[in-house]
Structure formats: C-alpha cells, structure tokens
Design a protein around this motif. Structure first.
Motif, PDB file in Angstrom:
ATOM      1  N   ASN A   1      12.024  35.754 -12.473  1.00  0.00           N
ATOM      2  CA  ASN A   1      11.486  34.475 -12.943  1.00  0.00           C
ATOM      3  C   ASN A   1       9.972  34.394 -12.828  1.00  0.00           C
ATOM      4  O   ASN A   1       9.308  33.745 -13.647  1.00  0.00           O
ATOM      5  CB  ASN A   1      12.122  33.316 -12.169  1.00  0.00           C
ATOM      6  CG  ASN A   1      13.574  33.103 -12.552  1.00  0.00           C
ATOM      7  OD1 ASN A   1      13.990  33.467 -13.651  1.00  0.00           O
ATOM      8  ND2 ASN A   1      14.341  32.518 -11.645  1.00  0.00           N
TER       9      ASN A   1
ATOM     10  N   HIS B   1      16.323  33.406 -20.184  1.00  0.00           N
ATOM     11  CA  HIS B   1      15.404  32.578 -19.404  1.00  0.00           C
ATOM     12  C   HIS B   1      15.279  31.182 -20.021  1.00  0.00           C
ATOM     13  O   HIS B   1      15.290  30.177 -19.300  1.00  0.00           O
ATOM     14  CB  HIS B   1      14.032  33.250 -19.333  1.00  0.00           C
ATOM     15  CG  HIS B   1      13.104  32.600 -18.352  1.00  0.00           C
ATOM     16  ND1 HIS B   1      13.112  32.906 -17.001  1.00  0.00           N
ATOM     17  CD2 HIS B   1      12.157  31.639 -18.515  1.00  0.00           C
ATOM     18  CE1 HIS B   1      12.213  32.166 -16.379  1.00  0.00           C
ATOM     19  NE2 HIS B   1      11.608  31.398 -17.280  1.00  0.00           N
TER      20      HIS B   1
ATOM     21  N   GLN C   1      16.490  27.571 -18.241  1.00  0.00           N
ATOM     22  CA  GLN C   1      15.512  26.537 -17.925  1.00  0.00           C
ATOM     23  C   GLN C   1      15.746  25.242 -18.705  1.00  0.00           C
ATOM     24  O   GLN C   1      15.579  24.141 -18.171  1.00  0.00           O
ATOM     25  CB  GLN C   1      14.091  27.046 -18.198  1.00  0.00           C
ATOM     26  CG  GLN C   1      13.013  26.012 -17.889  1.00  0.00           C
ATOM     27  CD  GLN C   1      11.645  26.633 -17.687  1.00  0.00           C
ATOM     28  OE1 GLN C   1      11.524  27.840 -17.494  1.00  0.00           O
ATOM     29  NE2 GLN C   1      10.601  25.823 -17.715  1.00  0.00           N
TER      30      GLN C   1
END
Length: 531
Positions: free
Chosen positions: A116, A156, A160
């Motif tokens: 991350n 990702h 998120q």
C-alpha cells in the motif's frame, strides 16, 4: 414453399437467394480472420515501417504501463536481457472508479500485490449530480519504485473505494459501462542501473473516454467545435457523424445532439431546459435541426406527427451523405422521424465490416435503412435485408451505389413481416453466416400482432437460429433501456436452447465513447457463435 400471394419482385428475390444457396454448398461459415496484435508485435511492425527493424518479439517484453491491449497510455518495452538493469522511479495512472459497485475478482494468476505504501492516491474529479447513484470518480494513482501495470491499479482501487473500475469486463461483462476498462498510464520515469541516465515521458492528453468524466467540472462546454470527450471523433477523417451531447449522462437531461457531417440533429424533451449547442460560425456546423422528442427511438413522434424543424443555419439537402469508419451512409434530417441510421451502433458496424468477406452471407432482419447491410456489403459480403417497411428498404440500393457496390444478384431486399419470413426462409433450407436481429422495443406486425422485445425475444431467436450455419454467428441487439442486460441475454439463450442449437456467447459490444451512460447502458449488443 407456396409462393401464392407474394409479389413478383419478392419471387425474383427468392430465386436469386436460392441460386446463391445452391452455388455455395459449403455448410461451414466463412469469415475474415482477425487477431489483435500484442504490444511487442505492434512495436516490431512499427519499427520496421520506420526503417529501423528490431529483433523478433521473443527477445522483448512489456514491463510496465499499459501492457494490456485494451488499456491506454505509456508502456515500457525492454529487451529481456536488460530487464534487471532498469529501475522504475514512478508510474502515474489515471482511472475512473465507478462501475455500479461491480468488482473484479482477484485472479489466481495475479502476481503478489504491491504494498500500500507504494501508492499515492489523489482525486481528480467526482461527478455525482444527476447520476442517480452511479457516481463516477476520476483518480490519479502514482506507484513509486516498483514495476507496475494498469492491472495493478484494479485491486488497490477496489479496496480503497469499494467500487470497480468503470468498464472492467472482469467485474461484470453483461453490464459494461464503457468500451474498455478506463485506466490510462499518463507518465513514467525510468532509470538505468548501468548508466547515470533517467528517461521521463508523459502523454499529451487524457483519452476521450476518461476526459468525458474527469474534465466535466472545469470544461463543460464546446471547444473548437466539439463537446467534451469528442476530440478524437472530431479529428477522425474517416468519421464525421457521432453524438455530441448524450443527455443526462453528459449533464443535460432531455437534451441530445447528434452530428451528421455539417448538420446537427437535436432531440429535446421540453420538460427539461435546453442544453448547449456549438456555434454555426465555428467552421464545423452549417445548420441545426430540432425535434421535440420521445426518448424511445422506435416510437419517436409516431402519434403526434412531429417532424424536425430547421432552427438555425442553412437547410440540409434531401439526402446527406455521411462518413462512418470510411463507409458512406445516407441520412435525411427533415423527411422522416428516423434519420436513417442509429449512431449508437457504430462500433458494432465497424466490427461486422472487419469480420465479413466475399464469401460471407448475411441476413439482416428488421433492417430499417440497412446500415448493417451496407457495413457487411462494403467488406464484400452478400446480403438479404428484411423489413416490414418498404420505404426504408428502398434506401438501401442508393447507399450501396454510393459505396461503389452494385445492387445485383448478391444483394436482395424483402418487404414483409420478420416472423413470417423467418419461417418461410427456414422451410426453404436457407443458411447464413450471419443473422442479425435488432428489433424495435415494441411494434405491430402481421403474424405477431403485438411485439415486445422483453416478452418475445426468445421466440424470435428460436425462429432465426435454424438459419445460422454451423460455425456462424447470430447478432442480437436491443435499445430497450428498461430491459436489463442479464434478462436480455437470458431470453436470447432460451431461444437458442429451444431451437436445439448449441451456442456460446462470444462477444459483448459496449457502446462507444460518445454514448456515456448513467447506470447500465441502454443498448445491448450480443454475438452468439453457433456450434
């Protein structure tokens, strides 16, 4: 077949069709072969054309950036022997998050995810007004000190934002909200570990399919004769007709603007305020026609006899020749309710024209003015166009001639009810490489007194399936916005199964960049391979 009651012109057409059937005894379907090149093979061909050939593709690899054929932007291609000598300082990606909360499943083949802390995430824009829950967010992802591709952004972004990348086929292939997954590699910096050198690159512009959402807050107006997200279409010498403004999805409910060469055709729901129009002084526009509209393209103005009116500029000729992917079509802007072509099918026609060859035989049902017919014929295919309205069919021959194609024994038009004629053609033993079913959402026919695509599509497919050759394709389309993609697909599949035909869904064609959507796309295009 009993030919009593059939007019002489149709009898002659049937004789020609039968002659083609006898001449072409091969039961196997015939199509042009087409395979999209890999990035490396594309580079190799490009360098050869420039006079700087490179070694074969097996010596090269795509390392970072837009390595998937449907992604856009920068890509780092390197000789395999030099991979260990490169260091990626950073790569910047721009992606549109907002896929109806459909998420792509993580593949077992995926490499180990990047940490991350390798990601820097910045919001570029968020479009929410009027989108009925289908919020669109354009996000910048900067990945530092790691090899990365557009695919690395997927997981990702989903983690998120709890939403998928718009248009990602791995999330929901039946409900693709863009022609591709909207990820673009915008810039990159690469260093050599052997030499003190760094190379940086940045793309000049964000692609239209992303700009149509990301630039809206700051650039929601016409510029240089084209509305937001249409620059590539405006600058395309092979296409001069497309949708300039697509209603609520472009921020203007009840307001659509179509460009047909130098003329604009505006449809306006008078319950909503008027939207923007390019100036007739911009060098791109000669005149503007306005039609107070019903959003159903099949029923528009049928009861109230409304016709388009010239509201600005000079009148268009009775027939306006337009270009689409290098093919000439004819439209009329003030004669009829329909201009003669549905611009939302442009990508589907392009695919068909690339797929057909001189041995391909096409049956175009509900042919209207024959746009699919013209696309197939331009590629060399022989065609049969079937429609209940002879007025529309009469517009096919002049369009063929405009493309240098003789309306001879290879092309026929049959005026009649599709449900009746599918049965007749089947009894005659007709077989086609391509059968196209693009019916109106609802209509009144002869055999089927009342037609509804939601209720009757399975029956239509069942009747048409026996006409498809082994290895041939059936194209099923609908513009019924209220019918879900999954329900339409299920209806088509049911019809094929009832016909005892083995098939597979081979292709789903999303709508093009000039037809953005809120929620599911209204037009569904499916290609079925008959085994």
């Amino acid at each position: 077949m009993d030919e009593e009651g059939i007019d002489q012109s149709t009898v002659e057409n049937l004789k020609r069709i039968k002659a083609r059937l006898v001449k072409n005894k091969d039961d196997a379907a015939s199509f042009s072969s087409y395979q999209r090149p890999s990035i490396v093979s594309w580079l190799k061909k490009k360098r050869e054309d420039e006079g700087n050939p490179i070694r074969g593709g097996k010596f090269w690899t795509a390392l970072a950036g837009a390595t998937d054929v449907d992604d856009s932007g920068l890509v780092l291609i390197c000789p395999k022997k030099n991979v260990a000598n490169l260091f990626i300082d950073y790569a910047e990606y721009v992606a549109v998050v907002g896929n109806g909360n459909f998420l792509a499943f993580k593949s077992k083949k995926d490499a180990k995810p990047l940490p991350n802390d390798a990601f820097q995430v910045d919001m570029i824009s968020r479009v929410r007004k009027g989108r009925e829950g289908d919020v669109s967010q354009t996000v910048r992802f900067v990945i530092s000190e790691h090899l990365s591709t557009c695919s690395n952004v997927i997981n990702h972004a989903q983690a998120q934002f709890e939403d998928g990348i718009r248009g990602d086929p791995a999330a929901n292939p039946f409900d693709r909200r863009a022609p591709r997954r909207l990820i673009h590699c915008n810039s990159m910096s690469v260093s050599s570990l052997l030499f003190d050198e760094t190379a940086e690159a940045e793309t000049a512009e964000i692609p239209d399919d992303i700009a149509i959402l990301s630039d809206r807050l700051n650039n929601h107006k016409f510029q240089e004769g084209s509305f937001l997200g249409r620059q590539s279409l405006r600058d395309n010498p092979l296409t001069n007709s497309y949708r300039e403004v697509n209603g609520a999805a472009d921020g203007f409910p009840g307001w659509t603007v179509d460009r047909y060469s130098d003329w604009l055709f505006v449809q306006h729901d008078e319950k909503e305020p008027r939207g923007p129009l390019p100036s007739i002084h911009d060098g791109y526009t000669a005149g503007v026609y306005l039609l107070p509209s019903n959003q159903d393209r099949a029923a528009m103005g049928s009861k109230d006899k409304i016709r388009p009116l010239l509201i600005e500029g000079r009148e268009a000729p009775e027939i306006v020749p337009i270009l689409e992917n290098g093919i000439t079509y004819h439209v009329s802007l003030d004669r009829d309710l329909s201009t003669g072509i549905f611009l939302d099918q442009r990508p589907h026609r392009a695919w068909l024209s690339r797929y057909c060859n001189e041995d391909t035989h096409v049956l175009n049902c509900f042919a209207h003015c024959g746009a699919f017919t013209i696309a197939a014929a331009k590629a060399g295919a022989s065609t049969v166009s079937l429609d209940l309205n002879k007025k529309w069919l009469d517009r096919i021959e002049p369009q063929l001639e405009a493309n240098g194609i003789d309306f001879d024994e290879r092309h026929d038009c049959i005026y009649g009810d599709c449900f009746e004629w599918l049965e007749k053609l089947s009894k005659r033993g007709e077989k086609y490489d391509v059968v196209i079913l693009d019916p109106p959402s609802s209509s009144v026919g002869k055999k089927k007194k009342r037609w509804s695509v939601g209720r009757d599509m399975a029956e239509l497919v069942q009747m048409a399936a026996p006409l498809v050759k082994k290895g041939g394709i059936m194209i099923t389309s609908t513009n019924n916005a209220s019918l879900s993609s999954l329900k339409f697909t299920t209806s088509c599949q049911t019809g094929l199964e009832r016909a005892g035909v083995q098939s597979k869904l081979e292709r789903i064609q999303p709508m093009s960049v000039d037809f953005p959507s809120i929620g599911s796309q209204p037009v569904k295009n499916l290609v079925w391979r008959v085994n």
